[in-house]
Motif scaffolding. Structure first.
Motif, PDB file in Angstrom:
ATOM      1  N   GLN A  50       0.636  -1.232   0.100  1.00 39.98           N
ATOM      2  CA  GLN A  50       0.079  -0.035   0.031  1.00 39.98           C
ATOM      3  C   GLN A  50       0.893   1.520  -0.108  1.00 39.98           C
TER       4      GLN A  50
ATOM      5  N   GLY B 251       2.147   2.013  -3.356  1.00 37.83           N
ATOM      6  CA  GLY B 251       1.047   2.386  -4.210  1.00 37.83           C
ATOM      7  C   GLY B 251       0.648   1.468  -5.152  1.00 37.83           C
TER       8      GLY B 251
ATOM      9  N   ASP C 127      -4.646  -0.731  -2.655  1.00 35.01           N
ATOM     10  CA  ASP C 127      -5.212   0.295  -1.654  1.00 35.01           C
ATOM     11  C   ASP C 127      -5.833  -0.703  -0.479  1.00 35.01           C
TER      12      ASP C 127
ATOM     13  N   ARG D 244      -8.697  -0.673   2.260  1.00 35.50           N
ATOM     14  CA  ARG D 244      -9.807  -0.102   2.834  1.00 35.50           C
ATOM     15  C   ARG D 244     -10.051  -0.629   4.049  1.00 35.50           C
TER      16      ARG D 244
ATOM     17  N   ALA E  47      -7.714  -5.714   1.216  1.00 34.70           N
ATOM     18  CA  ALA E  47      -6.686  -4.977   0.212  1.00 34.70           C
ATOM     19  C   ALA E  47      -7.291  -5.229  -1.214  1.00 34.70           C
TER      20      ALA E  47
ATOM     21  N   HIS F 138      -4.580  -1.648  -6.667  1.00 29.91           N
ATOM     22  CA  HIS F 138      -4.697  -0.412  -7.071  1.00 29.91           C
ATOM     23  C   HIS F 138      -5.180  -0.138  -8.322  1.00 29.91           C
TER      24      HIS F 138
ATOM     25  N   GLU G  57      -3.807  10.524 -11.642  1.00 26.09           N
ATOM     26  CA  GLU G  57      -2.585  10.051 -10.861  1.00 26.09           C
ATOM     27  C   GLU G  57      -1.696   9.654 -11.913  1.00 26.09           C
TER      28      GLU G  57
END
Lengths: 237, 237
Positions: free
Chosen positions: B76, B79, B82, B84, B89, B92, B98
């Motif tokens: 995470q 990068g 993600d 939450r 997980a 991404h 981005e």
DNA sequence: ATACAGCTTTTGGTATGCAAAAAGCAGTTC
DNA sequence: GAACTGCTTTTTGCATACCAAAAGCTGTAT
């Protein structure tokens, strides 16, 4: 019915009216542990080089080892501790070399950040910058070092945010905090002159003059770099 | 005596002769898990947006949940996924916004990296750069896309290393990898022209001409940025 | 002193259990 | 048939307990 804490459904029902309502999920415990440990490190309660024993931290914080382990690992990737295999975590000890490298990178990124800010700033943004600058002036007048440091950090963070590049802003945030920590023993943010430069910067941003904003920021950063560099000795007491 | 696996002492005994011997402590398991998962993500075996269930990954990799959790958290901060809260997980999913921000920051950092390289490069370093360039040429001649991508990454990493700024090199390494991943569906590294620019860059570095090296690298980076930007659609299939 | 043989501490990992949140599935109501 | 409601299942986040192996710290014999 009355006792149930109401809906917890997250699906795509018709929330139309409440769509913007932040769900605000509870931050995991490890985040709190991370914050607590970082605070202890930054405040030098935990000294550089010190061995951090998971069990001790866990007991001190009133949690189990697991969240502590996880927090320590994030602290490592962010540069606050070193994780030596089979030995555990040690508060990172800054070297002069590393400090200079950090300052150099920060200088480059902040320069770019200032350019972006000049390109994107709205009148609202400029107003906010001026507010933050005034806060710094006040702290300076009151000779409140603590508040001055904070004001300085806030201003730079605001500039980064105005640039509308989140990747950049996040990087600068981390770098900034590390740099400040490295030099806390000798920092006393270089007072008056530094804030005059901030005024210049804000003016350039307000004019939307990216080149000038960048140049001012570069001078600003390089000058701090020199300031630090002259006082060769990083005292890690 | 025979059964004991001999000394494991790490103190400051008289190792004089063996002082340089790398102790080579075994990398923790979580590192292997991190590598494995990253490989799965980069290779798109795990698709963007996919929910990663700890228990499944643990079973698949033949380890317990803990090292998986720790690997996911590092993924995470780098990068790749993600996290939450209370949901776990998810691989991404890159957004166009981005991606552009990443490219912009990379451009700035690589430009600086090239300048540093020009200032620090020894004749040895230049030789190595030329070797790497040749490797790229070969891959290009063989039309081997995979190898070309790798050669490209190697060359940029080498330039960063020559700059002698570890903080910078590490940042560039991460950014580079992410950028490449974002665009793998459409990448096919822009072939011929791109490598001619590399030749220019190496020449500037060899001359120790920091300004020129920086300028060449900036053009190179900005041009790739444009290339990508034109093909608007990031296909996350 | 130096090297070696235990003893202790600490890590890094395993296994297991559990509360609470989220997601999914019904069934009901309008 | 769309939306609300209650129930069930899945999954996380953390706690607890346990263990091998490594690292550190003795003291002791050489």
């Amino acid at each position: 019915m009355t006792s149930s804490p109401s809906g917890r459904r997250a699906g795509k029902s018709s929330l139309s009216a409440v769509a913007s309502r932040r769900v605000e999920r509870p931050a995991p415990l490890r985040q709190a542990v991370y914050d607590a440990l970082l605070e202890l490190i930054v405040s030098r309660t935990l000294a550089p080089g010190q061995h951090l024993v998971e069990a001790e931290l866990a007991e001190y914080l009133g949690v189990s080892r697991q969240p502590v382990r996880e927090a320590l690992q994030r602290l490592q990737t962010d540069g606050w501790v070193d994780l030596r295999p089979a030995q555990g975590a040690f508060v990172h000890t800054p070297t002069e070399e590393e400090a200079d490298q950090l300052l150099a990178v920060r200088s480059v990124l902040e320069t770019y950040s200032a350019k972006l800010a000049a390109e994107h700033a709205t009148t609202q943004d400029v107003k906010q910058l001026k507010r933050l600058q005034k806060a710094g002036e006040d702290a300076l007048a009151a000779a409140d070092a603590e508040r001055l440091v904070q004001a300085n950090a806030n201003l730079h963070a605001a500039v980064a945010a105005i640039g509308r590049n989140k990747v950049l802003a996040e990087m600068i945030g981390l770098l900034d905090r590390r740099v400040r920590w490295y030099y806390t023993p000798i920092a006393r943010p270089h007072s008056r002159d530094s804030w005059n430069e901030h005024a210049e910067l804000i003016a350039a941003v307000a004019d939307g003059d990216a080149e000038r904003a960048g140049e001012v920021m570069r001078r600003h950063a390089e000058q701090t770099r020199q300031t630090y560099h002259n006082r060769k000795n990083i005292e890690n007491n």
